[in-house]
Design a protein around this motif. Structure first.
Motif, mmCIF file in Angstrom:
data_model
loop_
_atom_site.group_PDB
_atom_site.id
_atom_site.type_symbol
_atom_site.label_atom_id
_atom_site.label_comp_id
_atom_site.label_asym_id
_atom_site.label_seq_id
_atom_site.Cartn_x
_atom_site.Cartn_y
_atom_site.Cartn_z
ATOM 1 N N TYR A 47 0.811 -1.201 0.000
ATOM 2 C CA TYR A 47 0.000 0.000 0.000
ATOM 3 C C TYR A 47 0.853 1.263 0.000
ATOM 4 O O TYR A 47 0.457 2.276 -0.545
ATOM 5 C CB TYR A 47 -0.935 0.017 1.207
ATOM 6 N N LEU A 48 1.988 1.180 0.624
ATOM 7 C CA LEU A 48 2.856 2.347 0.722
ATOM 8 C C LEU A 48 3.375 2.771 -0.646
ATOM 9 O O LEU A 48 3.418 3.961 -0.955
ATOM 10 C CB LEU A 48 4.021 2.068 1.671
ATOM 11 N N LEU A 49 3.748 1.793 -1.481
ATOM 12 C CA LEU A 49 4.248 2.139 -2.815
ATOM 13 C C LEU A 49 3.162 2.779 -3.670
ATOM 14 O O LEU A 49 3.433 3.700 -4.439
ATOM 15 C CB LEU A 49 4.808 0.903 -3.513
ATOM 16 N N LYS A 50 1.924 2.283 -3.551
ATOM 17 C CA LYS A 50 0.826 2.890 -4.299
ATOM 18 C C LYS A 50 0.587 4.314 -3.837
ATOM 19 O O LYS A 50 0.350 5.217 -4.647
ATOM 20 C CB LYS A 50 -0.452 2.071 -4.131
ATOM 21 N N PHE A 51 0.661 4.546 -2.529
ATOM 22 C CA PHE A 51 0.466 5.877 -1.986
ATOM 23 C C PHE A 51 1.560 6.829 -2.465
ATOM 24 O O PHE A 51 1.283 7.957 -2.882
ATOM 25 C CB PHE A 51 0.448 5.815 -0.456
ATOM 26 N N ILE A 52 2.802 6.347 -2.426
ATOM 27 C CA ILE A 52 3.919 7.178 -2.884
ATOM 28 C C ILE A 52 3.786 7.468 -4.374
ATOM 29 O O ILE A 52 4.045 8.588 -4.830
ATOM 30 C CB ILE A 52 5.262 6.497 -2.565
ATOM 31 N N PHE A 53 3.373 6.457 -5.154
ATOM 32 C CA PHE A 53 3.199 6.646 -6.594
ATOM 33 C C PHE A 53 2.176 7.742 -6.876
ATOM 34 O O PHE A 53 2.434 8.668 -7.643
ATOM 35 C CB PHE A 53 2.764 5.334 -7.253
ATOM 36 N N PHE A 54 0.997 7.656 -6.262
ATOM 37 C CA PHE A 54 -0.045 8.643 -6.526
ATOM 38 C C PHE A 54 0.316 10.018 -5.960
ATOM 39 O O PHE A 54 -0.032 11.037 -6.545
ATOM 40 C CB PHE A 54 -1.395 8.166 -5.992
ATOM 41 N N LEU A 55 1.038 10.032 -4.844
ATOM 42 C CA LEU A 55 1.483 11.310 -4.290
ATOM 43 C C LEU A 55 2.429 12.013 -5.249
ATOM 44 O O LEU A 55 2.278 13.203 -5.536
ATOM 45 C CB LEU A 55 2.165 11.076 -2.939
ATOM 46 N N HIS A 56 3.379 11.267 -5.794
ATOM 47 C CA HIS A 56 4.314 11.856 -6.756
ATOM 48 C C HIS A 56 3.630 12.170 -8.082
ATOM 49 O O HIS A 56 3.972 13.150 -8.731
ATOM 50 C CB HIS A 56 5.506 10.924 -6.981
ATOM 51 N N LEU A 57 2.678 11.342 -8.494
ATOM 52 C CA LEU A 57 1.945 11.600 -9.735
ATOM 53 C C LEU A 57 1.194 12.920 -9.643
ATOM 54 O O LEU A 57 1.305 13.786 -10.520
ATOM 55 C CB LEU A 57 0.977 10.466 -10.038
ATOM 56 N N LEU A 58 0.447 13.092 -8.574
ATOM 57 C CA LEU A 58 -0.336 14.324 -8.432
ATOM 58 C C LEU A 58 0.552 15.532 -8.168
ATOM 59 O O LEU A 58 0.318 16.615 -8.704
ATOM 60 C CB LEU A 58 -1.370 14.150 -7.320
ATOM 61 N N GLY A 59 1.584 15.356 -7.355
ATOM 62 C CA GLY A 59 2.488 16.470 -7.059
ATOM 63 C C GLY A 59 3.283 16.917 -8.273
ATOM 64 O O GLY A 59 3.381 18.109 -8.574
ATOM 65 N N GLY A 60 3.833 15.947 -9.010
ATOM 66 C CA GLY A 60 4.598 16.289 -10.213
ATOM 67 C C GLY A 60 3.730 16.904 -11.290
ATOM 68 O O GLY A 60 4.136 17.847 -11.971
ATOM 69 N N SER A 61 2.516 16.383 -11.426
ATOM 70 C CA SER A 61 1.593 16.945 -12.423
ATOM 71 C C SER A 61 1.187 18.363 -12.054
ATOM 72 O O SER A 61 1.072 19.236 -12.919
ATOM 73 C CB SER A 61 0.353 16.068 -12.541
ATOM 74 N N GLU A 62 0.973 18.597 -10.762
ATOM 75 C CA GLU A 62 0.582 19.942 -10.327
ATOM 76 C C GLU A 62 1.701 20.945 -10.572
ATOM 77 O O GLU A 62 1.447 22.058 -11.043
ATOM 78 C CB GLU A 62 0.223 19.928 -8.849
ATOM 79 N N ILE A 63 2.922 20.546 -10.284
ATOM 80 C CA ILE A 63 4.055 21.450 -10.505
ATOM 81 C C ILE A 63 4.192 21.788 -11.986
ATOM 82 O O ILE A 63 4.372 22.955 -12.366
ATOM 83 C CB ILE A 63 5.350 20.827 -9.956
ATOM 84 N N MET A 64 4.065 20.780 -12.848
ATOM 85 C CA MET A 64 4.186 21.035 -14.279
ATOM 86 C C MET A 64 3.001 21.831 -14.817
ATOM 87 O O MET A 64 3.150 22.621 -15.752
ATOM 88 C CB MET A 64 4.348 19.723 -15.043
ATOM 89 N N LEU A 65 1.832 21.652 -14.230
ATOM 90 C CA LEU A 65 0.685 22.458 -14.635
ATOM 91 C C LEU A 65 0.891 23.919 -14.240
ATOM 92 O O LEU A 65 0.537 24.831 -14.995
ATOM 93 C CB LEU A 65 -0.595 21.909 -14.006
ATOM 94 N N LEU A 66 1.501 24.156 -13.085
ATOM 95 C CA LEU A 66 1.831 25.524 -12.695
ATOM 96 C C LEU A 66 2.865 26.142 -13.632
ATOM 97 O O LEU A 66 2.796 27.341 -13.945
ATOM 98 C CB LEU A 66 2.328 25.559 -11.253
ATOM 99 N N VAL A 67 3.804 25.332 -14.105
ATOM 100 C CA VAL A 67 4.786 25.816 -15.074
ATOM 101 C C VAL A 67 4.088 26.180 -16.385
ATOM 102 O O VAL A 67 4.387 27.222 -16.994
ATOM 103 C CB VAL A 67 5.892 24.767 -15.306
ATOM 104 N N ALA A 68 3.138 25.349 -16.817
ATOM 105 C CA ALA A 68 2.393 25.639 -18.045
ATOM 106 C C ALA A 68 1.581 26.923 -17.892
ATOM 107 O O ALA A 68 1.490 27.728 -18.823
ATOM 108 C CB ALA A 68 1.475 24.469 -18.388
ATOM 109 N N MET A 69 0.992 27.135 -16.718
ATOM 110 C CA MET A 69 0.237 28.368 -16.472
ATOM 111 C C MET A 69 1.164 29.578 -16.479
ATOM 112 O O MET A 69 0.787 30.657 -16.974
ATOM 113 C CB MET A 69 -0.504 28.272 -15.147
ATOM 114 N N ALA A 70 2.388 29.419 -15.953
ATOM 115 C CA ALA A 70 3.352 30.516 -15.958
ATOM 116 C C ALA A 70 3.777 30.854 -17.388
ATOM 117 O O ALA A 70 3.923 32.033 -17.737
ATOM 118 C CB ALA A 70 4.566 30.150 -15.115
#
Length: 68
Positions: free
Chosen positions: A1-24
Protein backbone atom coordinates in the motif's frame (compact mmCIF):
# COMPACT_ATOMS: atom_id res chain seq x y z
CA UNK A 1 0.00 0.00 0.00
CA UNK A 2 2.86 2.35 0.72
CA UNK A 3 4.25 2.14 -2.81
CA UNK A 4 0.83 2.89 -4.30
CA UNK A 5 0.47 5.88 -1.99
CA UNK A 6 3.92 7.18 -2.88
CA UNK A 7 3.20 6.65 -6.59
CA UNK A 8 -0.04 8.64 -6.53
CA UNK A 9 1.48 11.31 -4.29
CA UNK A 10 4.31 11.86 -6.76
CA UNK A 11 1.95 11.60 -9.73
CA UNK A 12 -0.34 14.32 -8.43
CA UNK A 13 2.49 16.47 -7.06
CA UNK A 14 4.60 16.29 -10.21
CA UNK A 15 1.59 16.95 -12.42
CA UNK A 16 0.58 19.94 -10.33
CA UNK A 17 4.06 21.45 -10.51
CA UNK A 18 4.19 21.03 -14.28
CA UNK A 19 0.69 22.46 -14.63
CA UNK A 20 1.83 25.52 -12.69
CA UNK A 21 4.79 25.82 -15.07
CA UNK A 22 2.39 25.64 -18.04
CA UNK A 23 0.24 28.37 -16.47
CA UNK A 24 3.35 30.52 -15.96
CA UNK A 25 4.30 30.07 -19.63
CA UNK A 26 0.77 31.06 -20.62
CA UNK A 27 0.91 34.25 -18.54
CA UNK A 28 4.43 35.06 -19.79
CA UNK A 29 3.24 34.93 -23.40
CA UNK A 30 0.13 36.93 -22.53
CA UNK A 31 2.20 39.69 -20.93
CA UNK A 32 5.21 39.78 -23.25
CA UNK A 33 3.42 39.24 -26.58
CA UNK A 34 -0.20 40.28 -26.11
CA UNK A 35 -0.93 40.84 -29.79
CA UNK A 36 0.41 37.42 -30.79
CA UNK A 37 -1.21 35.53 -27.90
CA UNK A 38 -4.07 34.00 -29.92
CA UNK A 39 -1.65 32.72 -32.57
CA UNK A 40 0.89 31.30 -30.12
CA UNK A 41 -1.46 29.82 -27.50
CA UNK A 42 -4.01 27.99 -29.61
CA UNK A 43 -6.44 25.45 -28.16
CA UNK A 44 -4.20 22.63 -29.40
CA UNK A 45 -1.15 24.05 -27.61
CA UNK A 46 -3.10 24.38 -24.34
CA UNK A 47 -4.17 20.75 -24.54
CA UNK A 48 -0.59 19.70 -25.29
CA UNK A 49 0.69 21.60 -22.26
CA UNK A 50 -1.90 19.89 -20.04
CA UNK A 51 -1.03 16.45 -21.44
CA UNK A 52 2.66 17.21 -21.01
CA UNK A 53 2.09 18.00 -17.34
CA UNK A 54 0.35 14.64 -16.76
CA UNK A 55 3.00 12.77 -18.75
CA UNK A 56 5.81 14.41 -16.81
CA UNK A 57 4.07 13.63 -13.52
CA UNK A 58 3.72 9.98 -14.55
CA UNK A 59 7.37 9.70 -15.60
CA UNK A 60 8.43 11.35 -12.33
CA UNK A 61 6.35 8.87 -10.28
CA UNK A 62 7.65 5.85 -12.16
CA UNK A 63 11.22 7.01 -11.68
CA UNK A 64 10.65 7.48 -7.95
CA UNK A 65 9.04 4.05 -7.56
CA UNK A 66 11.80 2.35 -9.55
CA UNK A 67 14.33 3.54 -6.95
CA UNK A 68 12.69 1.31 -4.30
Amino acid sequence: YLLKFIFFLHLLGGSEIMLLVAMAIDRLIAICKPLHYKNIMSHRICIRLALLSWTTGFVHSVSQISLF
